[in-house]
Design a protein around this motif. Structure first.
Motif, mmCIF file in Angstrom:
data_model
loop_
_atom_site.group_PDB
_atom_site.id
_atom_site.type_symbol
_atom_site.label_atom_id
_atom_site.label_comp_id
_atom_site.label_asym_id
_atom_site.label_seq_id
_atom_site.Cartn_x
_atom_site.Cartn_y
_atom_site.Cartn_z
ATOM 1 N N ARG A 1 0.646 -0.920 0.047
ATOM 2 C CA ARG A 1 0.296 0.408 -0.123
ATOM 3 C C ARG A 1 0.888 0.545 -0.204
ATOM 4 O O ARG A 1 1.639 1.616 1.087
ATOM 5 C CB ARG A 1 -0.963 0.047 1.035
ATOM 6 N N GLN A 2 0.809 1.776 -0.986
ATOM 7 C CA GLN A 2 1.442 3.081 -0.837
ATOM 8 C C GLN A 2 1.520 4.308 0.386
ATOM 9 O O GLN A 2 0.291 4.421 0.892
ATOM 10 C CB GLN A 2 1.177 4.083 -2.427
ATOM 11 N N PRO A 3 2.285 5.304 0.683
ATOM 12 C CA PRO A 3 2.485 6.056 1.936
ATOM 13 C C PRO A 3 0.702 6.698 1.780
ATOM 14 O O PRO A 3 0.468 7.052 0.965
ATOM 15 C CB PRO A 3 3.342 6.960 1.799
ATOM 16 N N ASP A 4 -0.440 6.497 2.711
ATOM 17 C CA ASP A 4 -1.527 7.177 2.258
ATOM 18 C C ASP A 4 -2.133 7.584 4.199
ATOM 19 O O ASP A 4 -2.479 8.393 4.307
ATOM 20 C CB ASP A 4 -2.445 6.903 2.325
ATOM 21 N N HIS B 1 2.089 8.755 7.398
ATOM 22 C CA HIS B 1 3.419 9.100 6.527
ATOM 23 C C HIS B 1 3.827 10.486 7.251
ATOM 24 O O HIS B 1 4.683 11.209 6.000
ATOM 25 C CB HIS B 1 3.136 9.101 5.727
ATOM 26 N N GLY B 2 3.299 10.542 7.457
ATOM 27 C CA GLY B 2 3.007 12.499 8.265
ATOM 28 C C GLY B 2 2.033 12.680 8.721
ATOM 29 O O GLY B 2 1.097 12.411 10.030
ATOM 30 N N VAL B 3 2.333 14.257 9.701
ATOM 31 C CA VAL B 3 1.191 14.799 11.040
ATOM 32 C C VAL B 3 0.956 15.817 10.769
ATOM 33 O O VAL B 3 1.412 16.606 10.379
ATOM 34 C CB VAL B 3 2.339 14.719 12.196
ATOM 35 N N ILE B 4 -0.353 16.050 11.058
ATOM 36 C CA ILE B 4 -0.899 17.332 11.422
ATOM 37 C C ILE B 4 -1.289 17.491 13.102
ATOM 38 O O ILE B 4 -1.868 16.997 13.739
ATOM 39 C CB ILE B 4 -2.917 16.920 10.431
ATOM 40 N N VAL B 5 -1.376 18.638 13.784
ATOM 41 C CA VAL B 5 -1.347 19.242 14.899
ATOM 42 C C VAL B 5 -2.535 20.106 15.203
ATOM 43 O O VAL B 5 -1.835 20.905 14.165
ATOM 44 C CB VAL B 5 -0.549 19.618 15.146
ATOM 45 N N LYS C 1 1.202 16.225 -1.246
ATOM 46 C CA LYS C 1 2.143 16.649 -1.753
ATOM 47 C C LYS C 1 3.835 15.399 -0.830
ATOM 48 O O LYS C 1 4.920 15.255 -1.532
ATOM 49 C CB LYS C 1 3.101 17.744 -1.953
ATOM 50 N N GLY C 2 3.070 15.556 0.800
ATOM 51 C CA GLY C 2 4.123 15.375 1.608
ATOM 52 C C GLY C 2 4.223 13.981 1.019
ATOM 53 O O GLY C 2 5.483 13.162 1.351
ATOM 54 N N MET C 3 2.974 13.329 0.779
ATOM 55 C CA MET C 3 2.580 11.393 0.773
ATOM 56 C C MET C 3 3.926 11.058 -0.772
ATOM 57 O O MET C 3 4.664 10.197 -0.656
ATOM 58 C CB MET C 3 1.880 10.911 0.793
ATOM 59 N N ALA D 1 13.870 4.971 -3.173
ATOM 60 C CA ALA D 1 14.266 5.401 -3.340
ATOM 61 C C ALA D 1 15.716 4.477 -2.412
ATOM 62 O O ALA D 1 16.788 4.076 -2.717
ATOM 63 C CB ALA D 1 15.698 6.774 -3.268
ATOM 64 N N MET D 2 15.217 4.785 -1.321
ATOM 65 C CA MET D 2 15.989 3.944 0.031
ATOM 66 C C MET D 2 15.814 2.336 -0.025
ATOM 67 O O MET D 2 16.263 1.506 1.143
ATOM 68 C CB MET D 2 15.989 4.691 1.091
ATOM 69 N N GLN D 3 14.751 1.696 -0.163
ATOM 70 C CA GLN D 3 14.813 0.725 -0.550
ATOM 71 C C GLN D 3 14.033 0.467 0.833
ATOM 72 O O GLN D 3 13.618 -0.879 1.689
ATOM 73 C CB GLN D 3 15.340 -0.113 -1.239
ATOM 74 N N ASP D 4 12.977 1.251 1.737
ATOM 75 C CA ASP D 4 12.456 1.333 2.772
ATOM 76 C C ASP D 4 11.472 1.166 3.016
ATOM 77 O O ASP D 4 10.768 1.474 1.396
ATOM 78 C CB ASP D 4 12.817 2.204 3.300
ATOM 79 N N ALA D 5 10.966 0.248 3.806
ATOM 80 C CA ALA D 5 8.872 -0.133 3.466
ATOM 81 C C ALA D 5 8.703 0.906 3.463
ATOM 82 O O ALA D 5 8.519 2.408 4.444
ATOM 83 C CB ALA D 5 8.945 -0.677 4.360
#
Length: 460
Positions: free
Chosen positions: A148-151, A252-256, A333-335, A344-348
């Motif tokens: 699943r792509q970052p979401d 994958h990101g944070v909203i406060v 955009k951040g996702m 690129a870094m081959q990270d999960a």
């Protein structure tokens, strides 16, 4: 008036059907080392899903006659509930969502207490082992979805917010959902419920059939922030430190959104980690947002961060006022940047293995009067360690406000004392005073807030 209760025998709902004899024995064990008390407390909290309270001690006392018992069956197990809150049932049948949460509690408590015992060489003070524990609890709960792509957007904010602030958080969630993003929160009311509710409507509009509303909590806080009804994936982490790590490892990101001491704790935890040199180039979008009336609130937060941690810390987030569309666009955009970097870094995509977390953020902090008074709140230390110690100060105040053990300590020995460098302590005191004045320490309509802390002069 005494709340209506019901007795019921409940079957599992997809999380855990089989227990070993040893696990059953531990769950029945009512001694200090057993799991019965922990399981009962968390079970009672999820049975109060949708009930807004922020006093774990009061919740436990209100339902002192509640009991939960394991009933082994030839093909699995059932739970027998004695004097359970009647609002968790419809026509004698437990609501399906609450039944799922009840067995999620059973699943996570059993699993997180089994790993340290069963894993050869597991060390509670080893950073790699602690991260692996977080990973395994999340994987066992089926939160981690390969492919699943970052979401996943982590939404932090107060449980005690105004109706206007709630509506704003809901609109932000709606804009996120329109862009097919899903939500992770602390699972409670207020700014934790709003984004989820907004996203559900947007997902329906976009025909998103696999929208996710993940609630991550821990035993000490769940009684004060029972899951809101929208949570469809509930995870109980062993403690606050592992809960916070779980947020940023699988998000994958944070909203406060605006909040109180709990939100400040989360902000300091996140910034302390992002300030580590090893994380300098790691994309992780962070947005602070609120309506127009919250502009001064975020100016206060920003001023406190710049004073305590410096401008570099402030560069890690963007403040967006009264613009839900821009917030959602920034996250989307951040996702994409997160996805490109990890490929690129081959990270999960599903677990942020590359994120460096200093052990000071992982080892559990036990708030008591001695530990709170001994916190090193001074500038003669690396900035990420200062962030860690400030985080602990807020964690202690949270414990004194809403956690059963913390409330009892404050009632017994008086408020926790906080001392340190006046250039840090004075702004801290001023910000806490604003939290109290803005009713961010207690739910609206509850009794007046009695501080669980006291600022004292002089270094610790």
């Amino acid at each position: 008036m005494q709340e209506p209760t019901i007795n019921a025998l409940v079957s599992p709902e997809g999380s855990l059907e089989i227990l070993s004899n040893h696990e059953v024995s531990r769950l029945k064990d009512r001694s200090q080392g057993g799991l019965y008390r922990l399981f009962r407390q968390c079970a009672l909290a999820v049975l109060n899903t949708g009930v807004e309270t922020d006093d774990c001690k009061a919740l436990m006392e209100c339902h002192a006659d509640f009991d939960v018992r394991l009933v082994p069956q030839p093909r699995g197990l059932k739970l027998e509930l004695i004097n359970a809150p009647a609002h968790a049932f419809v026509d004698g049948e437990m609501l399906r969502g609450i039944r799922e949460h009840l067995f999620s509690v059973l699943r996570d408590i059993i699993y997180s207490h089994s790993i340290p015992q069963s894993a050869a060489g597991f060390r509670r003070d080893d950073p790699e082992d602690l991260t692996n524990l977080v990973f395994h609890v999340l994987r066992n709960a089926r939160v981690l979805e390969p492919g699943r792509q970052p979401d996943l957007v982590v939404c932090w904010g107060g449980h005690s917010i105004s109706q206007d602030e709630y509506q704003y958080s809901k609109e932000v969630g709606h804009q996120l959902g329109l862009r097919s993003l899903s939500i992770i929160t602390g699972c409670g009311p207020g700014a934790m419920k709003g984004p989820m509710k907004g996203a559900t409507i947007a997902h329906a509009k976009q025909r998103v059939k696999n929208g996710r509303y993940i609630g991550i909590t821990e035993p000490g806080i769940i009684g004060a922030e029972a899951p809101n009804p929208i949570v469809n994936e509930l995870v109980i982490m062993p403690d606050i430190e592992k809960r916070l790590e779980a947020f940023i490892r699988c998000g994958h990101g944070v909203i406060v959104f605006p909040g109180g001491v709990g939100t400040a704790e989360e902000i300091l935890y996140l910034l302390g980690i992002l300030l580590h040199p090893d994380n300098a180039d790691l994309p992780f979008p962070v947005v602070f947002t609120g309506e127009k009336e919250n502009a001064e609130y975020f100016e206060m937060i920003d001023k406190f961060i710049r004073n305590a941690l410096g401008d570099e810390a402030a560069s890690k987030y963007e403040i967006i006022i009264d613009d839900p569309v821009r917030v959602a666009q920034t996250m989307k955009k951040g996702m994409k940047e997160v996805e490109t970097f990890r490929r690129a870094m081959q990270d999960a995509y599903y677990f942020n293995w590359m994120l460096k977390i200093d052990p000071v953020f992982q080892l559990p902090f036990h708030p008591n009067h001695d530990n709170m008074r001994a916190l090193e709140l001074h500038r003669d230390q690396p900035v990420h360690l200062l962030a860690a110690n400030l985080r602990k100060a807020f964690s202690g105040i949270v414990a004194g406000n809403v956690k059963e053990d913390g409330i009892r300590q404050v009632q017994s020995k008086g408020p926790f004392e906080i001392a340190g460098d006046p250039t840090l302590i004075k702004p801290l005191e001023a910000m806490l005073a604003q939290f109290v004045a803005q009713n961010r320490m207690k739910l609206p309509g509850s009794s007046a807030y009695r501080p669980s802390y006291r600022i004292v002069s002089g270094a610790a």
